[in-house]
Design a protein around this motif. Sequence first.
Motif, mmCIF file in Angstrom:
data_model
loop_
_atom_site.group_PDB
_atom_site.id
_atom_site.type_symbol
_atom_site.label_atom_id
_atom_site.label_comp_id
_atom_site.label_asym_id
_atom_site.label_seq_id
_atom_site.Cartn_x
_atom_site.Cartn_y
_atom_site.Cartn_z
ATOM 1 N N LEU A 49 0.852 -1.105 0.037
ATOM 2 C CA LEU A 49 -0.049 -0.020 0.191
ATOM 3 C C LEU A 49 0.972 1.213 -0.096
ATOM 4 C CD1 LEU A 49 -3.082 0.512 0.392
ATOM 5 C CD2 LEU A 49 -2.450 1.245 2.557
ATOM 6 N N GLU A 50 0.864 1.878 -1.243
ATOM 7 C CA GLU A 50 1.666 3.110 -1.184
ATOM 8 C C GLU A 50 0.950 4.331 -0.509
ATOM 9 O OE1 GLU A 50 1.191 5.799 -3.606
ATOM 10 O OE2 GLU A 50 -0.214 4.562 -5.034
ATOM 11 N N SER A 51 1.604 5.413 -0.375
ATOM 12 C CA SER A 51 0.758 6.670 0.507
ATOM 13 C C SER A 51 -0.555 7.105 -0.412
ATOM 14 C CB SER A 51 1.807 7.674 0.173
ATOM 15 O OG SER A 51 1.176 8.728 0.894
ATOM 16 N N MET A 52 -0.370 7.212 -1.809
ATOM 17 C CA MET A 52 -1.640 7.765 -2.468
ATOM 18 C C MET A 52 -2.739 6.683 -2.389
ATOM 19 S SD MET A 52 -1.711 10.909 -3.341
ATOM 20 C CE MET A 52 -3.363 10.785 -4.537
ATOM 21 N N ALA A 53 -2.531 5.513 -2.551
ATOM 22 C CA ALA A 53 -3.482 4.438 -2.392
ATOM 23 C C ALA A 53 -4.076 4.358 -1.129
ATOM 24 C CB ALA A 53 -2.850 3.091 -2.860
ATOM 25 N N LEU B 43 0.539 3.309 -10.737
ATOM 26 C CA LEU B 43 1.043 1.907 -10.348
ATOM 27 C C LEU B 43 1.985 1.824 -9.148
ATOM 28 C CD1 LEU B 43 1.893 0.096 -13.832
ATOM 29 C CD2 LEU B 43 -0.243 -0.099 -12.496
ATOM 30 N N PRO B 44 2.255 1.028 -8.261
ATOM 31 C CA PRO B 44 2.903 1.027 -7.164
ATOM 32 C C PRO B 44 4.288 1.556 -7.654
ATOM 33 C CG PRO B 44 1.787 -1.107 -7.397
ATOM 34 C CD PRO B 44 1.512 -0.406 -8.420
ATOM 35 N N PRO B 45 5.062 2.236 -6.551
ATOM 36 C CA PRO B 45 6.246 2.631 -6.642
ATOM 37 C C PRO B 45 7.337 1.519 -6.940
ATOM 38 C CG PRO B 45 5.676 3.112 -4.417
ATOM 39 C CD PRO B 45 4.487 2.747 -5.136
ATOM 40 N N PRO B 46 8.493 1.644 -7.347
ATOM 41 C CA PRO B 46 9.551 0.658 -7.658
ATOM 42 C C PRO B 46 10.023 0.029 -6.325
ATOM 43 C CG PRO B 46 10.015 2.491 -9.183
ATOM 44 C CD PRO B 46 8.874 3.018 -8.243
ATOM 45 N N VAL B 327 9.921 6.110 -4.667
ATOM 46 C CA VAL B 327 9.078 5.932 -3.490
ATOM 47 C C VAL B 327 7.781 6.495 -3.863
ATOM 48 C CG1 VAL B 327 10.718 5.574 -1.620
ATOM 49 C CG2 VAL B 327 9.538 7.982 -2.008
ATOM 50 N N THR B 328 7.629 7.075 -5.088
ATOM 51 C CA THR B 328 6.277 7.756 -5.503
ATOM 52 C C THR B 328 5.741 6.966 -6.605
ATOM 53 O OG1 THR B 328 7.644 9.395 -6.815
ATOM 54 C CG2 THR B 328 6.401 10.009 -4.757
ATOM 55 N N ALA B 329 4.384 6.848 -6.757
ATOM 56 C CA ALA B 329 3.586 5.886 -7.830
ATOM 57 C C ALA B 329 4.219 6.239 -9.192
ATOM 58 C CB ALA B 329 2.402 6.165 -7.610
ATOM 59 N N LEU B 330 4.182 5.275 -10.230
ATOM 60 C CA LEU B 330 4.387 5.342 -11.355
ATOM 61 C C LEU B 330 3.056 5.879 -12.157
ATOM 62 C CD1 LEU B 330 6.223 1.785 -12.320
ATOM 63 C CD2 LEU B 330 7.160 4.162 -11.804
ATOM 64 N N GLU B 331 3.390 6.748 -12.865
ATOM 65 C CA GLU B 331 1.979 7.330 -13.719
ATOM 66 C C GLU B 331 2.000 7.033 -15.399
ATOM 67 O OE1 GLU B 331 1.258 11.208 -12.206
ATOM 68 O OE2 GLU B 331 1.229 10.760 -10.256
ATOM 69 N N GLN B 332 1.087 7.017 -15.873
ATOM 70 C CA GLN B 332 1.488 6.815 -17.450
ATOM 71 C C GLN B 332 1.144 8.235 -17.927
ATOM 72 O OE1 GLN B 332 -1.421 4.250 -19.490
ATOM 73 N NE2 GLN B 332 -0.177 4.499 -21.389
ATOM 74 N N MET B 333 2.190 8.656 -18.628
ATOM 75 C CA MET B 333 2.235 10.100 -18.854
ATOM 76 C C MET B 333 3.170 10.106 -20.460
ATOM 77 S SD MET B 333 4.312 11.355 -15.677
ATOM 78 C CE MET B 333 6.116 10.413 -15.272
ATOM 79 N N TYR B 334 3.155 11.186 -20.965
ATOM 80 C CA TYR B 334 4.176 11.371 -21.873
ATOM 81 C C TYR B 334 5.461 11.655 -21.500
ATOM 82 C CZ TYR B 334 1.315 11.030 -25.952
ATOM 83 O OH TYR B 334 0.432 10.090 -26.977
ATOM 84 N N THR B 335 6.628 11.056 -21.545
ATOM 85 C CA THR B 335 7.603 11.108 -21.003
ATOM 86 C C THR B 335 8.792 10.792 -22.134
ATOM 87 O OG1 THR B 335 9.012 10.374 -19.396
ATOM 88 C CG2 THR B 335 7.694 8.865 -20.179
ATOM 89 N N LEU B 336 10.173 11.524 -21.615
ATOM 90 C CA LEU B 336 11.301 11.117 -22.663
ATOM 91 C C LEU B 336 12.001 9.851 -21.624
ATOM 92 C CD1 LEU B 336 12.071 14.746 -23.159
ATOM 93 C CD2 LEU B 336 11.265 13.300 -24.897
ATOM 94 N N GLY B 464 5.939 -4.643 -16.145
ATOM 95 C CA GLY B 464 5.865 -5.919 -15.759
ATOM 96 C C GLY B 464 6.505 -6.417 -14.645
ATOM 97 N N ASP B 465 7.673 -5.528 -14.571
ATOM 98 C CA ASP B 465 8.669 -6.093 -13.423
ATOM 99 C C ASP B 465 8.447 -5.441 -12.182
ATOM 100 O OD1 ASP B 465 9.706 -7.679 -14.997
ATOM 101 O OD2 ASP B 465 11.728 -6.220 -15.524
ATOM 102 N N VAL B 466 7.410 -4.383 -12.121
ATOM 103 C CA VAL B 466 7.053 -3.761 -10.994
ATOM 104 C C VAL B 466 6.360 -4.344 -10.011
ATOM 105 C CG1 VAL B 466 5.783 -1.580 -10.008
ATOM 106 C CG2 VAL B 466 7.145 -1.499 -12.144
ATOM 107 N N PRO B 467 6.869 -4.623 -8.635
ATOM 108 C CA PRO B 467 6.007 -5.494 -7.607
ATOM 109 C C PRO B 467 4.796 -4.964 -7.321
ATOM 110 C CG PRO B 467 8.453 -4.814 -7.058
ATOM 111 C CD PRO B 467 7.935 -4.058 -8.013
ATOM 112 N N SER B 468 3.869 -5.941 -7.193
ATOM 113 C CA SER B 468 2.618 -5.134 -6.977
ATOM 114 C C SER B 468 2.165 -5.587 -5.500
ATOM 115 C CB SER B 468 1.387 -5.678 -7.752
ATOM 116 O OG SER B 468 1.361 -7.125 -7.608
#
Lengths: 99, 468
Positions: A49-53, B43-46, B327-336, B464-468
């Motif tokens: 559970l991360e902070s935002m969730a 998605l959860p952070p790495p 430690v912050t969540a992954l977000e789908q966005m336009y990125t380089l 796919g490798d990001v732990p859930s």
Amino acid sequence: MNPGTPELPTQADDLPAQVRAALVVEARSSIDPASLGDDTPLDAPGFRLESMAFLRAMIALEDELDVRMDEELLARTKFATVGDVIAYVQASLATEADR
Amino acid sequence: MTTAPPSPPQAAAATSPSTDTDGVPEAWYSILADLPFELPPDLPPPVARADGSVAAQLPLELVRQAHARKADIPIPEEVRERYASWRPTPLRRARGLERHLGTTARIYYKYEGGNASGSHKLNTSIPQAYYYARAGVRRVTTGTGAGQWGTALAMASQMFGIDCTVYMVEISFRQKPYRRVVMNLFGADVHASASDRTEVGRRYRESSEDARGNLALAMAEAIEDAAVTDMSRFCVGSGESYSILHQTVIGIEAERQLDALGERPDIVVASMGAGSNFGGTAFPFLRRTLTGGDGGSGVRCISVEPASCPKLTRGVYAYDVTDFSGVTALEQMYTLGHGFVTPAIHAGGLRYHATSKLVSALYHHGLIEAVAYPQTEVFRSGTLFAQTEGLVPAPESAHAIHAAVVEAERARDEGRSPAILVCVSGHGHFDMSAYDAYLSGQLVDDVVTEDDLARARATLPVVGDVPS
């Protein structure tokens, strides 16, 4: 909330189950909420559970329970286990009742 | 669970201003309410936090706002009163620029630089500081690129009686020493990033020969600082859905001001850093498009980014980190790709490797346009605007001005007369080294090659490798 994830329990007197269900939904976990004990850490395998969730779960519970969470207590608290979160929600309900 | 002691009473209540709020919008606009699609989930952070614990990083009200499905979100009266010290901001027709270009287009600009922070950033720093103070937070930290956000947060923190620590990207810290002084003036503690105050800063200093720093690193330092300091929280100036929400006062006011003139813009242009200036300007106009209120005439909303940081025009729509903390969540966005090293352009506020998930989704669904220009062209238009309108724009704002010039020249050449709205997000009074470089012919355009982009894309996390 995600399709296929558990519905929040509707029994108002089963607060711990409601909290556990909300945490599982917002963590996007497929774990059975009933398998979460009070001492389950918030970064348990299959349930991180991360902070935002966590905060989204608090918002969902506010709607579900028709309560405003205690914002100052929230800012002062570090949550390590599922039991910590349940205790916090119970404290918020008690604070609301005192108002 | 562990708790810190209760916080002392905040100074905010004792310093409430009494200001006429006429003309200040009563509500922000949440475009989430009108989107015809769902945003991709975060998605959860790495990596998990070191001790596995969770703390609320945001006041709940900001979380509610980030997910608001109601279009109109009331602005607290205390925030409106603070806004009223410089809002509504002026909307002017750029007749001098129009005459110089010989264009048939009508160019209007909305000027957001008329406050001590010198930019639009104060529109979100005030509500953020307000909500943090109400939540009992005593100190906020942040990272700043060009320094506008750091200045705005310093001001807002001082208004509501909380402390403020700013990590400023090293290159901007050196190029704009007086930005630091303004932040100090409002009581903020300012450090050049990479600093030796944090683990992530020390690691960078040991491992990198690049002393310029970058915004993702400055943000990671601020996040780490807040995480290890009691009752401290990290504040972000752009990109988050709630910060874009707060900026919609720009577009809401502009729409009212144009309505009063009997105008409706055909084109809205704003520069693109992480997305709040663009979103704040454009979203209230997109509202008509999304809700069918424009009769299908569809305003064109154009995002303008530097050619040397082309996240929308040459980036990929993928999950990525928003900073270097991990430690912050992954977000789908336009990125380089977060490993992209932006050339040392002078528009520090536009050097971010990605753009917000909200703006990204709109671009992905074809609801907005994007263009990119090299900085020499941008500074030419910025200088032209200063000379014809008597207002020196920030380099970030000059990007939007350049796009307006391009559209106005195109209209002239094609015999059209569109109404163009451009957001001049801030003044350039702290950017004289940049204008000096332009005027003395020292400014160069860095070229981002396909190899550069491929190397940066290789730093994207494998989802796919990001732990859930």
